[in-house]
Design an enzyme around this catalytic site. Structure first.
Site: not given
Length: 440
Positions: A77, A80, A267, A296, A301, A345, A366, A397
């Site tokens: 798979c 991971c 998340q 953002f 959150n 934007n 973020d 990220c």
């Protein structure tokens, strides 16, 4: 060229989780499944002028950090990449990747390294996009992630990173789809786990016949899930049946409940997200009289937890739809008077645009993987101390775009990188999430 008999010494891991070695000629070789400190033989699959890529076929010296993967499908798979590496070593590898990106790409060194944010190593993935494939030649349905380096769907009976209750649905889902008349026109099931209910979003390429709708309703009753349907793009997603509990997650430390739709961006790791939000607010350190901008902002959150501490928070997002959802969440949590939202934007901001939003003492940033280059550039071009925050907490990220933006903030906008650290949002993958603090 690397020969099949050559033993390679693995020196490090790259950002894709591959071992990095050099062959006898000094050429870089990327080795799938190999870990630093190991001696391996490799089956080379790709050759380029500057590098080769292959997979481990024989191991002579094993890393002390190698562990037995918990999932029987690991290696086949593609969900991971690092289950064979101890979770603690995974975090250390990601921390090194962050520090290297900041140092080499941004020429920035944090004054302080933050303790990594970690959570459960397994059963953490509360969001997932599962592929569905009817295999006529075998007379069976496959539901799961794609095979590694392939467009085929892996033959999965379970998944160690999905919550156990969702993993247990994989085989029943195969049986369900196999019994449906339109089984060859159902390519995808998206999973979103909320506090009270699990939502399944079925992508269907043609209108469902009534017998298939009844199959879905029977499955929902038996397994306690909620079906949503997606006949076209993301905007077409709707509940199969209107009744039932809403999707939501809770930020208990702040007393907040966050409703969301299964296709909204949230998340995947709720446990780590709650710790991340708590740390971000603590590092931001909003004071009762402060005004804060959350760039953002998504569904709020970070905005809403900040609003419980600061005098005023402005959340800015590129999507009008998400802005409206954020407003609804603020109202539902009694924060409409302290949190406001606007759509813009954010990839086209300039220094002059900052004045329109007024002075905010602190920023929370973020961005998506593309980073916040326009925002960092606007700060670098802004007049001295005008509309410029004293502190920025940047949640990233992508260490490469964080490093690029950090270079602008430090070397052109007059900030110093006070702290940085990693967030292990996606255990067993090479994905690096991080948080950094910039002071001026």
């Amino acid at each position: 060229m690397t020969s099949a008999d050559e033993w390679l010494s693995v020196e490090s891991l790259d950002l894709e989780g591959q071992g990095v070695a050099h062959n006898a000629a000094g050429k870089v070789v990327f080795v799938e499944g190999a870990l630093p400190g190991e001696q391996v033989r490799v089956a080379v699959r790709r050759r380029k002028n500057q590098w080769e890529q292959g997979e481990l076929v024989e191991l002579r010296r094993e890393s002390s950090q190698r562990v037995v993967p918990a999932c029987p499908h690991f290696g086949h798979c593609g969900g991971c990449k690092l289950q064979h590496l101890h979770p603690g070593a995974q975090v250390a590898t990601k921390q090194r990747a962050l520090e290297d990106a900041l140092a080499h790409l941004g020429k920035v060194r944090p004054e302080r390294i933050l303790r990594p944010i970690e959570g459960p190593a397994y059963g953490y993935r509360y969001r997932a996009r599962l592929s569905v494939r009817w295999v006529a030649k075998k007379g069976t349905v496959l539901v799961g992630f794609h095979e590694r380096r392939s467009s085929y769907v892996a033959d999965m009976h379970s998944c160690a990173v999905l919550p156990p209750a969702v993993s247990a649905l994989l085989m029943p889902l195969r049986e369900l789809i196999g019994a449906m008349a339109q089984r060859d026109r159902l390519p995808q099931i998206e999973v979103a786990v909320g506090e009270d209910v699990t939502a399944l979003v079925l992508r269907h390429l043609e209108p469902l016949v009534e017998s298939d709708v009844q199959h879905l309703r029977d499955f929902a009753r038996e397994h306690g899930v909620q079906w949503w349907l997606q006949p076209k793009g993301p905007d077409s997603v709707h509940r199969l049946d209107p009744e039932g509990a809403p999707l939501r997650y809770r930020l208990a430390q702040f007393g907040l409940v966050m409703p969301f739709r299964p296709t909204d961006f949230t998340q995947v790791n709720h446990a780590v997200n709650e710790v991340l939000v708590s740390r971000a607010v603590r590092l931001l350190d909003p004071q009762p009289g402060d005004r804060v901008i959350d760039w953002f902002c998504g569904l709020g959150n970070f905005t809403l937890p900040i609003a419980t501490r600061a005098a005023e928070v402005l959340g800015i997002e590129g999507s009008e739809v998400l802005v409206q959802r954020a407003r609804d969440n603020a109202a539902a949590n009694g924060l409409a008077g302290r949190a406001s939202f606007a759509a813009r934007n954010l990839f086209e901001l300039g220094a002059d645009d900052l004045a329109a939003y007024g002075l905010a003492q602190r920023w929370l940033v973020d961005p998506p993987r593309e980073g916040a280059f326009a925002l960092a550039k606007a700060l670098a071009d802004a007049p001295e101390a005008e509309h410029v925050p004293r502190r920025i907490v940047y949640v990233s990220c992508n260490p490469a775009t964080l490093a690029r933006d950090a270079g602008l903030l430090v070397h052109q906008a007059g900030y110093r990188c006070a702290a940085a650290g990693v967030v292990n949002m996606f255990p067993h993958t090479a994905h690096v999430e991080s948080i950094a603090v910039f002071d001026r």
